[in-house]
Design an enzyme around this catalytic site. Structure first.
Site, PDB file in Angstrom:
ATOM      1  N   ASP A   1       0.832  -1.213   0.000  1.00  0.00           N
ATOM      2  CA  ASP A   1       0.000   0.000   0.000  1.00  0.00           C
ATOM      3  C   ASP A   1       0.865   1.260   0.000  1.00  0.00           C
ATOM      4  OD1 ASP A   1      -2.190  -1.640   0.128  1.00  0.00           O
ATOM      5  OD2 ASP A   1      -2.740  -1.169   2.193  1.00  0.00           O
TER       6      ASP A   1
ATOM      7  N   ASP B   1      -5.469  -8.739  14.415  1.00  0.00           N
ATOM      8  CA  ASP B   1      -4.982 -10.083  14.695  1.00  0.00           C
ATOM      9  C   ASP B   1      -5.644 -10.673  15.941  1.00  0.00           C
ATOM     10  OD1 ASP B   1      -3.759  -8.218  16.329  1.00  0.00           O
ATOM     11  OD2 ASP B   1      -1.733  -8.627  15.629  1.00  0.00           O
TER      12      ASP B   1
END
Length: 521
Positions: A92, A240
């Site tokens: 990105d 996560d």
């Protein structure tokens, strides 16, 4: 009346901190009781090349020019059949990393590796969004993930892929190593803290059959487990941890492998460390808001639910620690040390709730990797001081996590082979300086009033606040000096309240750096 209120508040804080301290001792006991199961996890059958499943390695990047090439070179050396290995570079980036990585991927493809370069321009969902985009087209049944500052070892995939022969296994987490452990006392303490997480918390939870989490990198997922858990979601800053709980609630089992080590880089600047810990603290609180009710009402054992509570709320110790720092001086002045019972009630819990539990916790972390337990003892005062010094900033993270979900994912800058390429701008440590003055007053008061058990802790509080304040101010002076002596900085980024802005510094090509990443208290 004021004395009574102070007494109730002070003892309430001590009880709260003592609770987290006793929990650490509980984890130490669980490690001892479940050593056999923890060790057996390393006994996984080796698969022949014919039986190996297809694997995708995902590498989420954002402006990682200092470490990207090192990561790609390491992954290219992975000992796995090339026809069953896919490398996804999820980039990105908005700076020169794009060109560097794209060219590197082309070189890997020329060598016969199945390497894919994916570039997004909107960064929706930050890291979680990038992982989700890559997952949709991933060829592998299993997906390994590495952050940019990691150096995966060639045997990583082969060492753990056998666990997925069991269809109930959804994720395997490996231990983090530390490339720059001995650079400074700051990195030494960080390494000890992370070793405590991996070699005590993760081992204890895995061995006792409790819920634990994917650490965001250095692990491998079953792709179906991610999908059945609802996929990568970005309404928290710790995607996560969020996915880990959802996957385990969906029935998947996690495995921890302490013997498989993935080396990584520790932040060498206090500002970078604060930015990293801020995201972890805020995101963990957000995950607790999102999932706590579901976890506590799920069909889990009582032990699993209690451990999940402590797992999702450790950062609440930071506001308690700040409050203790504020209350310590008036408590020492108002509560007479001449009263033996009062002295024991105030000073002894303060001692045992910090030193005792922390010492046992980190001594086990050191011995579990073959290091001397006395290394943990020597670093313990600095560990307490650093945790205290970070407490005001991370208390803001806790408050932000309680107030709002999601937020900007500010990445931790990586030094790599170009130290100083990226810097972190953060708030001046005014609160820390004020608390340092207050703690110095508590040192004097503890001696004058005879509360001698409290003296070393008041000293550590003062040292911790002064240490963090000094390092932050020093780094900001250097940053301002470098800005003044360099070419105009491109892409200067303003930080939102309570968050750090990461700046691609001192390069004409540098642009915005955004992306982010427990400390035990």
């Amino acid at each position: 009346m004021l004395s009574l209120l102070l007494c109730v508040l002070y003892f309430g804080v001590l009880i709260g901190l003592s609770g987290y301290g006793l929990h650490r001792l509980h984890l130490v006991v669980l490690c001892r009781l479940n050593r056999a199961k923890i060790t057996r996890a390393q006994e996984v059958a080796a698969l022949t090349d014919r039986d190996l499943p297809p694997v995708t390695i995902q590498l989420p990047l954002f402006n990682e020019s200092t470490v990207a090439a090192r990561l790609l070179d390491a992954v290219a050396k992975m000992d796995y059949p090339r026809d069953k290995l896919e490398i996804q570079v999820l980039d990105d980036s908005t700076d020169e990393t794009q060109g560097l990585v794209r060219a590197h991927v082309e070189r890997l493809r020329a060598l016969g590796l199945d390497a894919v370069y994916l570039h997004r321009v909107d960064r929706v969902g930050y890291k979680a969004g990038a992982l989700d985009a890559g997952l949709k087209i991933a060829k592998g049944e299993l997906v390994a993930i590495f952050d940019a500052d990691f150096i995966p070892q060639p045997d990583f995939v082969r060492s753990i892929v056998g666990h997925f022969e069991d269809p109930t296994v959804g994720m395997v987490q490996t231990r983090w190593g530390h490339l720059n452990r001995d650079v400074s006392i700051l990195t030494q303490v960080q390494a000890l803290m992370l070793d405590g997480h991996h070699l005590v918390e993760n081992r204890a939870r895995f061995g006792a059959g409790l819920l634990f989490n994917f650490s965001g990198t250095g692990g491998m997922w079953r792709k179906d487990a991610i999908r059945e858990a609802g996929g990568w979601q970005h309404d928290t800053l710790t995607e996560d941890l969020d996915l880990s709980y959802r996957a385990q609630l969906a029935g998947y089992r996690f495995v921890y492998r302490e013997d498989v080590v993935s080396p990584a880089e520790l932040p060498e600047d206090i500002s970078a460390l604060r930015a990293q810990q801020y995201r972890w603290a805020k995101g963990t609180v957000q995950t607790a808001r999102k999932l706590m009710a579901t976890v506590l009402s799920a069909k889990l054992s009582l032990g699993q639910r209690i451990e999940a509570f402590f797992h999702l709320t450790p950062h609440f110790a930071y506001p308690l620690l700040v409050l203790l720092s504020v209350l310590l001086l008036p408590a020492l002045v108002l509560f007479p040390a001449a009263d033996t019972l009062t002295m024991i009630a105030i000073d002894l819990p303060l001692c045992t709730a910090t030193t005792g539990s922390l010492a046992a916790f980190y001594m086990l972390a050191e011995t579990a990797q073959g290091r001397s337990r006395w290394g943990a003892v020597r670093r313990l005062p600095m560990l307490i001081a650093l945790g205290t010094g970070l407490a005001p900033y991370l208390s803001k993270a806790v408050i932000e996590g309680l107030r709002s979900m999601s937020g900007e994912f500010v990445r931790t800058p990586k030094q790599g082979d170009n130290k100083g390429r990226y810097k972190v701008r953060t708030d001046l440590p005014i609160t820390e300086a004020m608390l340092a003055v207050l703690s110095c007053g508590a040192v004097v008061a503890s001696v004058e009033t005879g509360h001698y058990f409290a003296t070393p802790f008041a000293v550590l509080f003062a040292v911790g606040y002064l240490y963090v304040a000094f390092l932050v101010i020093q780094e900001q002076i250097v940053r301002r000096r470098d800005v003044a002596s360099s070419a105009p900085v491109v892409g200067w980024s303003d930080a939102r309240p309570g968050e750090a802005a990461v700046v691609g510094a001192w390069s004409r090509q540098s642009t915005k750096e955004r992306h982010l990443g427990d400390l035990a208290v």
